[in-house]
Design a protein around this motif. Structure first.
Motif, short mmCIF file in Angstrom:
data_model
loop_
_atom_site.label_atom_id
_atom_site.label_comp_id
_atom_site.label_asym_id
_atom_site.label_seq_id
_atom_site.Cartn_x
_atom_site.Cartn_y
_atom_site.Cartn_z
N ARG A 41 0.80 -1.23 0.00
CA ARG A 41 0.00 0.00 0.00
C ARG A 41 0.83 1.28 0.00
NH1 ARG A 41 -5.31 -0.45 0.86
NH2 ARG A 41 -5.39 1.59 1.83
N ASP A 42 2.02 1.23 0.59
CA ASP A 42 2.80 2.45 0.79
C ASP A 42 4.02 2.58 -0.12
OD1 ASP A 42 1.04 3.11 2.84
OD2 ASP A 42 2.29 2.19 4.37
N ALA A 43 4.11 1.73 -1.14
CA ALA A 43 5.20 1.80 -2.12
C ALA A 43 6.56 1.80 -1.44
CB ALA A 43 5.03 3.03 -3.01
N THR A 44 6.76 0.83 -0.58
CA THR A 44 8.01 0.79 0.15
C THR A 44 8.40 -0.65 0.44
OG1 THR A 44 9.16 1.76 2.04
CG2 THR A 44 6.90 0.99 2.43
N TRP A 45 9.28 -0.86 1.39
CA TRP A 45 9.71 -2.20 1.79
C TRP A 45 9.91 -2.21 3.30
CZ3 TRP A 45 14.32 -3.30 4.24
CH2 TRP A 45 15.21 -2.22 4.34
N PHE A 46 9.90 -3.41 3.85
CA PHE A 46 10.11 -3.59 5.29
C PHE A 46 10.94 -4.84 5.54
CE2 PHE A 46 6.18 -1.18 5.06
CZ PHE A 46 6.44 -0.15 5.96
N ARG A 47 11.76 -4.77 6.56
CA ARG A 47 12.51 -5.94 7.04
C ARG A 47 12.28 -6.05 8.54
NH1 ARG A 47 18.98 -6.37 7.41
NH2 ARG A 47 19.11 -8.37 8.46
N VAL A 48 11.80 -7.18 8.97
CA VAL A 48 11.59 -7.47 10.38
C VAL A 48 12.61 -8.52 10.76
CG1 VAL A 48 9.98 -8.35 12.11
CG2 VAL A 48 9.12 -6.99 10.19
N VAL A 49 13.55 -8.16 11.63
CA VAL A 49 14.61 -9.11 11.97
C VAL A 49 14.19 -10.10 13.05
CG1 VAL A 49 16.48 -7.61 11.21
CG2 VAL A 49 15.71 -7.51 13.57
N HIS A 50 13.27 -9.68 13.93
CA HIS A 50 12.82 -10.56 15.02
C HIS A 50 11.35 -10.23 15.29
CE1 HIS A 50 12.27 -12.50 18.81
NE2 HIS A 50 13.57 -12.80 18.97
N TYR A 96 16.11 -13.38 13.13
CA TYR A 96 17.41 -13.04 12.55
C TYR A 96 17.76 -13.96 11.37
CZ TYR A 96 17.58 -10.68 17.04
OH TYR A 96 17.27 -9.91 18.12
N GLY A 97 16.75 -14.50 10.74
CA GLY A 97 16.97 -15.39 9.61
C GLY A 97 17.46 -14.69 8.36
N PHE A 98 17.25 -13.39 8.28
CA PHE A 98 17.69 -12.63 7.11
C PHE A 98 18.90 -11.78 7.47
CE2 PHE A 98 13.07 -13.06 6.03
CZ PHE A 98 13.25 -13.89 4.95
N THR A 99 19.92 -11.84 6.63
CA THR A 99 21.14 -11.07 6.82
C THR A 99 21.10 -9.84 5.91
OG1 THR A 99 22.27 -12.22 5.03
CG2 THR A 99 22.41 -13.21 7.25
N ALA A 100 22.12 -9.02 6.01
CA ALA A 100 22.25 -7.87 5.10
C ALA A 100 22.35 -8.37 3.66
CB ALA A 100 23.47 -7.03 5.47
N MET A 101 23.04 -9.50 3.46
CA MET A 101 23.16 -10.09 2.12
C MET A 101 21.78 -10.52 1.62
SD MET A 101 25.39 -11.03 -0.18
CE MET A 101 26.05 -12.33 -1.15
N SER A 102 20.97 -11.11 2.50
CA SER A 102 19.60 -11.50 2.13
C SER A 102 18.82 -10.29 1.65
CB SER A 102 18.86 -12.09 3.34
OG SER A 102 19.51 -13.17 3.90
N GLU A 103 18.94 -9.20 2.39
CA GLU A 103 18.21 -7.98 2.04
C GLU A 103 18.66 -7.43 0.69
OE1 GLU A 103 17.76 -3.51 3.78
OE2 GLU A 103 17.91 -5.15 5.23
N GLN A 104 19.96 -7.40 0.45
CA GLN A 104 20.47 -6.91 -0.83
C GLN A 104 19.95 -7.77 -1.99
OE1 GLN A 104 24.68 -6.99 -0.23
NE2 GLN A 104 24.74 -4.96 0.70
N LEU A 105 20.04 -9.06 -1.84
CA LEU A 105 19.56 -9.96 -2.88
C LEU A 105 18.05 -9.79 -3.08
CD1 LEU A 105 20.03 -12.16 -4.94
CD2 LEU A 105 19.74 -13.84 -3.12
N ALA A 106 17.32 -9.65 -1.98
CA ALA A 106 15.87 -9.49 -2.07
C ALA A 106 15.49 -8.22 -2.82
CB ALA A 106 15.26 -9.50 -0.67
N TRP A 107 16.22 -7.14 -2.61
CA TRP A 107 15.97 -5.89 -3.35
C TRP A 107 16.11 -6.12 -4.85
CZ3 TRP A 107 13.95 -1.28 -2.86
CH2 TRP A 107 13.83 -0.70 -1.62
N ILE A 108 17.21 -6.73 -5.24
CA ILE A 108 17.45 -6.98 -6.66
C ILE A 108 16.43 -7.99 -7.19
CG2 ILE A 108 19.12 -7.89 -8.32
CD1 ILE A 108 21.31 -6.77 -6.39
N PHE A 109 16.14 -9.00 -6.39
CA PHE A 109 15.16 -10.01 -6.77
C PHE A 109 13.80 -9.37 -7.02
CE2 PHE A 109 12.29 -13.47 -6.52
CZ PHE A 109 13.01 -14.58 -6.91
N ALA A 110 13.36 -8.48 -6.12
CA ALA A 110 12.07 -7.81 -6.28
C ALA A 110 12.05 -6.96 -7.56
CB ALA A 110 11.75 -6.96 -5.06
#
Length: 177
Positions: free
Chosen positions: A89-98, A143-157
């Motif tokens: 809805r807000d044209a953005t992204w979110f990461r919840v680490v825990h 804490y299942g997602f790392t900084a690397m996960s987030e970077q890949l997810a951005w490109i993946f999206a």
């Protein structure tokens, strides 16, 4: 396709493979299903994935790799809050680490923990007038997602958005024939 390691070369190779695989899907539905599957196969820490559509006040799961995704989407729609609901809805992204420590979604977070969600990421996937979608990624453990996960997810999206647009165009061409 194996999970990504920390090598820049492997990162580039993996994303090239993802782009090729996504472009092989012939319809929007096939593309969304493949996007979800590839998330689990390639994004480090991703145990479940799906695509959520928000149309007006209605929430719908367009693709998922598990019932957990469907249940999470349903909860976000009922509560009108959550990382993927807000990403769409807000044209953005979110990461919840825990999820157990999450304060931004006070009604959704406890429900998510009941579902077994440890961490989440949500990325806006596409917009088309009143159709807003999000790519949802879930980790069973905090804490299942790392900084690397987030970077890949951005490109993946980003790749997924292009693939969905191409699939839509292909669907429209097939309908006009």
């Amino acid at each position: 396709m194996g999970r990504l390691r920390d090598s820049a070369d492997e990162f580039a190779f993996t994303m090239a493979e993802v782009a090729r695989e996504l472009m092989q899907a012939r319809t929007v539905t096939e593309t969304l299903v493949r996007v979800s599957q590839l998330c689990v196969e390639t994004v480090p820490g991703c145990d479940h994935a799906g695509v959520l559509l928000v149309r007006g006040e209605q929430v719908q799961t367009l693709a998922s790799t598990s019932q957990l995704v469907v249940d999470s989407d349903r909860a976000q729609g009922e509560l009108r809050e959550g990382p993927c609901y807000d990403a769409a809805r807000d044209a953005t992204w979110f990461r919840v680490v825990h999820m157990g420590a999450e304060k931004r979604w006070p009604r959704y977070a406890p429900r998510a923990r009941e579902l077994g969600i440890g961490a989440m990421m949500g990325f806006q996937l596409f917009t088309d007038s009143d159709q807003l979608g999000a790519l949802d990624m879930y980790a069973d453990q905090p804490y299942g997602f790392t900084a690397m996960s987030e970077q890949l997810a951005w490109i993946f999206a980003s790749h997924a958005t292009v693939a969905v647009a191409a699939s839509r165009a292909g669907d429209q061409l097939r309908l006009s024939e």
